[in-house]
Design a protein around this motif. Structure first.
Motif, short mmCIF file in Angstrom:
data_model
loop_
_atom_site.label_atom_id
_atom_site.label_comp_id
_atom_site.label_asym_id
_atom_site.label_seq_id
_atom_site.Cartn_x
_atom_site.Cartn_y
_atom_site.Cartn_z
N SER A 410 0.83 -1.21 0.00
CA SER A 410 0.00 0.00 0.00
C SER A 410 0.86 1.25 0.00
CB SER A 410 -0.93 0.00 1.21
OG SER A 410 -0.18 0.24 2.37
N LYS A 411 2.15 1.07 0.30
CA LYS A 411 3.01 2.25 0.37
C LYS A 411 3.75 2.52 -0.94
CE LYS A 411 3.45 2.44 5.25
NZ LYS A 411 3.56 1.08 5.81
N ILE A 412 3.60 1.62 -1.91
CA ILE A 412 4.27 1.84 -3.19
C ILE A 412 3.69 3.10 -3.82
CG2 ILE A 412 4.63 0.98 -5.53
CD1 ILE A 412 4.63 -1.79 -4.51
N ASP A 413 4.60 3.97 -4.20
CA ASP A 413 4.13 5.21 -4.80
C ASP A 413 4.43 5.19 -6.29
OD1 ASP A 413 3.32 7.76 -5.31
OD2 ASP A 413 5.21 8.68 -4.64
N VAL A 414 3.37 5.15 -7.10
CA VAL A 414 3.59 5.08 -8.54
C VAL A 414 2.90 6.22 -9.26
CG1 VAL A 414 4.09 2.66 -8.84
CG2 VAL A 414 1.72 3.41 -8.60
N GLY A 415 2.50 7.20 -8.49
CA GLY A 415 1.91 8.37 -9.14
C GLY A 415 0.42 8.18 -9.42
N GLU A 416 -0.11 9.06 -10.25
CA GLU A 416 -1.55 9.15 -10.45
C GLU A 416 -2.10 8.12 -11.44
OE1 GLU A 416 -3.63 12.15 -9.32
OE2 GLU A 416 -2.05 11.95 -7.83
N GLU A 417 -1.29 7.79 -12.44
CA GLU A 417 -1.84 7.07 -13.58
C GLU A 417 -2.23 5.63 -13.26
OE1 GLU A 417 0.97 8.68 -13.50
OE2 GLU A 417 1.40 9.80 -15.32
N VAL A 418 -1.46 4.96 -12.43
CA VAL A 418 -1.78 3.57 -12.16
C VAL A 418 -1.99 3.38 -10.66
CG1 VAL A 418 -0.52 2.63 -14.10
CG2 VAL A 418 0.65 2.95 -11.94
N SER A 419 -2.70 2.32 -10.33
CA SER A 419 -2.87 2.05 -8.92
C SER A 419 -2.90 0.55 -8.70
CB SER A 419 -4.14 2.69 -8.41
OG SER A 419 -5.23 2.13 -9.09
N GLU A 479 9.45 -6.13 -7.38
CA GLU A 479 8.95 -6.61 -8.66
C GLU A 479 7.60 -5.98 -9.00
OE1 GLU A 479 8.35 -10.75 -10.92
OE2 GLU A 479 9.62 -10.84 -9.18
N ILE A 480 6.75 -5.85 -8.00
CA ILE A 480 5.43 -5.28 -8.25
C ILE A 480 5.55 -3.79 -8.60
CG2 ILE A 480 3.20 -4.72 -7.20
CD1 ILE A 480 3.68 -7.44 -5.62
N GLU A 481 6.47 -3.15 -7.91
CA GLU A 481 6.71 -1.74 -8.21
C GLU A 481 7.17 -1.60 -9.67
OE1 GLU A 481 9.17 0.08 -5.28
OE2 GLU A 481 8.75 2.09 -6.01
N ALA A 482 8.08 -2.49 -10.07
CA ALA A 482 8.57 -2.45 -11.45
C ALA A 482 7.42 -2.71 -12.43
CB ALA A 482 9.68 -3.49 -11.64
N ALA A 483 6.56 -3.68 -12.08
CA ALA A 483 5.43 -4.01 -12.95
C ALA A 483 4.51 -2.80 -13.10
CB ALA A 483 4.66 -5.20 -12.39
N LEU A 484 4.26 -2.13 -11.98
CA LEU A 484 3.37 -0.97 -12.02
C LEU A 484 3.97 0.13 -12.87
CD1 LEU A 484 2.09 -0.78 -8.36
CD2 LEU A 484 0.68 -0.97 -10.40
N LYS A 485 5.28 0.30 -12.70
CA LYS A 485 5.92 1.34 -13.49
C LYS A 485 5.90 0.96 -14.96
CE LYS A 485 8.28 3.71 -9.93
NZ LYS A 485 9.23 3.50 -8.84
N MET A 487 3.52 -0.55 -16.32
CA MET A 487 2.17 -0.31 -16.81
C MET A 487 2.01 1.10 -17.35
SD MET A 487 -0.20 -2.25 -14.05
CE MET A 487 -1.82 -2.28 -14.80
N LEU A 488 2.89 1.97 -16.91
CA LEU A 488 2.83 3.33 -17.43
C LEU A 488 3.04 3.30 -18.94
CD1 LEU A 488 4.87 5.14 -14.68
CD2 LEU A 488 2.43 5.39 -15.12
N LYS A 489 4.03 2.43 -19.33
CA LYS A 489 4.18 2.16 -20.76
C LYS A 489 3.52 0.80 -20.95
CE LYS A 489 8.43 3.23 -19.34
NZ LYS A 489 9.12 2.08 -18.82
N PRO A 490 2.70 0.63 -21.95
CA PRO A 490 1.95 -0.61 -22.02
C PRO A 490 2.79 -1.83 -22.44
CG PRO A 490 1.37 0.83 -23.84
CD PRO A 490 2.34 1.57 -23.00
N ILE A 491 3.56 -2.35 -21.47
CA ILE A 491 4.29 -3.60 -21.73
C ILE A 491 3.43 -4.75 -21.25
CG2 ILE A 491 6.41 -4.90 -21.28
CD1 ILE A 491 7.69 -2.22 -20.44
N TYR A 492 2.65 -4.49 -20.19
CA TYR A 492 1.86 -5.52 -19.53
C TYR A 492 0.77 -6.06 -20.42
CZ TYR A 492 1.96 -7.50 -14.92
OH TYR A 492 2.20 -8.32 -13.86
#
Ligand code: GDP
Length: 492
Positions: A410-419, A479-485, A487-492
């Protein structure tokens, strides 16, 4: 989190749409599923001539216990009956500064008489002994390093820690998580003892650590402040005796750690899991009283009669006094980390309280379930590119580790675009139920020290469900943080 109008509508047996209308006329525009503030609920109640009282789950539980003539956590005993109890310590600090190593070394150095190969059991906490001024003193260490588990429990209202040991590597100095940990200790109002670690290293600069922490309000005693700093090496064991002494002295100076050992026992579950052979196993820290074999207990929504008590050395006990961590066998279900544990008059009372809590929890889970529709909507939005959300299902080997993981996530900070959203969590192997929920909601399953059952694995392969396994919280987070980041670019 507040209730929604549809929750309220269900409770009072009216149509949610009419509540929306009433509120609209009162000048508030909300949808039926949106959660509304307690104030709004009360205004609405007044309008409808309902007397709406908003009760927190804590208040609700207090009332439940009161109806059985019980209270939890207030009464530690009359002044005349109080006896000293050992302090309970959590080890915190920046990653790689030596928290785990410190806990390991302390545990090993304290195996009965230092006997080699002595059996120690990882039960989530352990007690060590030290001698100060010729008097034997115990200290209980919570075996989960880091502030996550501690904070997760505190969020549930459970007080599990008296003192924090803040570990700072002398070759690295104060780092972001050092300050974060310090802030958590401050927020909880618990005193801090600083272990300046890795002093065996060439690059160690313990004086610098003192200077850096002084800037954050931890002034070393030797500079006229009231914080104990102790130079240690978790590797060689140097200084650990002095660290234990500093913990006891800090407890004596700042805290009044006493409880009546002769009352019906109360405490908190710090860890719990389902054991194949032994059934539900919970590690309990006793706050007051003495827990004995044969007593009827209720732990969260689990209950039972104490069948066995096992300490951190794997020994069977007949009773456990205040501050002693002990595994309790005999419960009907696995309680949650942070659940309160009480001895009650008899099995019947234990079952009644547990059942009431259980049905409340199911009602709360159902409320969440009905909100799941909104997850589908969110997913559509995600596909349309309006929002991006990663849904997770967490499974772990213990309630404590699952809570710690969720809290860290819950503390991962990935900005506004993804959650990121945890849609389900639980203890034990990954099951077909988990996989089907993941498939239906396009969630990723995180297994923390657990694996899927054979059938669940087959189903996951079939349904293309993404499962990831970890045994270290930080690697999961990374790893989850990396995945979320990603997601900012659509690799997922
Ligand atoms: P944690 O992330 O805070 O739990 O850190 P660990 O306990 O895993 O320690 C990180 C690394 O530092 C490991 O490789 C440890 O062996 C090492 N380490 C821990 N304490 C000491 C110490 O006192 N001296 C030295 N030289 N290395 C240490």
């Amino acid at each position: 989190r507040g209730a929604s109008l549809s929750d309220l509508a269900e409770k009072i047996g009216v149509d949610a749409a009419s509540l929306v209308q009433v509120l609209f006329h009162l000048g508030e525009m909300v949808t039926a599923t949106q959660s509304v503030s307690d104030d709004t609920l009360e205004v609405l109640g007044a309008e409808l001539e309902y007397n709406i009282e908003v009760v927190s789950p804590e208040d609700e539980d207090r009332e439940l216990l009161e109806s059985f003539d019980l209270e939890f956590g207030e009464d530690l005993g009359d002044e005349d009956d109080l006896a000293a109890r050992p302090p309970v310590v959590t080890v915190m600090g920046h990653v790689d500064h030596g928290k785990t190593r410190l806990l390991d070394t302390l545990r090993k150095s304290n195996v009965a008489g230092g006997e080699a190969g002595g059996i120690t059991q990882a039960i989530g906490a352990y007690q060590v002994q030290t001698t100060i001024d010729g008097v034997d003193r115990g200290i209980t260490f919570i075996d989960t390093p880091g502030h996550e588990a501690f904070t997760a429990m505190r969020a549930r209202g459970a007080k599990s820690t008296d003192i924090a040991v803040l570990v700072v590597a002398a070759d690295d100095g104060v780092m972001p998580q050092t300050i974060e940990a310090l802030n958590h200790a401050k927020a909880a109002g618990i005193p801090v003892v600083v272990a300046v670690n890795k002093i065996d290293k060439e690059a160690a600069d313990p004086v610098r650590v003192r200077g850096e922490l002084s800037e954050f309000g931890l002034i070393p005693e030797e500079y006229g402040g009231d914080t104990q700093f102790v130079d240690v090496s978790a590797l060689t064991g140097e200084g650990l005796d002095r660290l234990l002494e500093a913990v006891v002295l800090t407890a004596d100076a700042a805290l009044d750690l006493r409880a009546n050992p002769d009352m019906p026992a109360q405490g908190v579950a710090i860890e719990a899991h389902l054991d194949k052979g032994r059934g539900p196993v919970a590690t309990v820290l006793i706050h007051r009283g003495t827990l004995r074999i044969g007593e009827s207990i209720v732990a969260g929504s689990a209950y039972g009669r104490v069948r066995a008590l096992i300490n951190d050395k794997g020994e069977n006990l007949t009773e456990a006094p205040p501050s002693m961590p002990v595994q309790v066998l005999g419960l009907t279900a696995v309680p949650g980390a942070g659940d309160n544990v009480l001895v009650v008059d008899d099995d019947r009372m234990a079952r009644q309280i547990a059942d009431k809590r259980g049905s409340r929890m199911r009602a709360a889970a159902q409320a969440v379930g009905s909100r799941r529709k909104t997850l589908d909507q969110l997913f559509e939005q995600l596909e349309r590119g309006e929002t991006q959300e990663l849904l997770l299902i967490l499974k772990g080997d213990g309630a404590g580790s699952v809570e710690a993981l969720e809290d860290a996530l819950s503390k991962i900070d990935v900005g506004e675009e993804v959650s990121l959203r945890v849609i389900d969590r639980g203890v034990g192997a990954i099951t077909e139920t988990n996989v089907s929920l993941a498939a239906a909601s396009k969630a990723v399953i995180i297994g923390f020290n657990v694996r899927p059952t054979v059938h669940a694995q087959q189903m996951a392969d079939r349904e293309n469900v993404d499962m990831r396994f970890y045994s270290v919280i930080y690697s999961a987070i990374d790893e989850i943080e990396a995945a979320l980041k990603g997601m900012l670019k659509p690799i997922y």
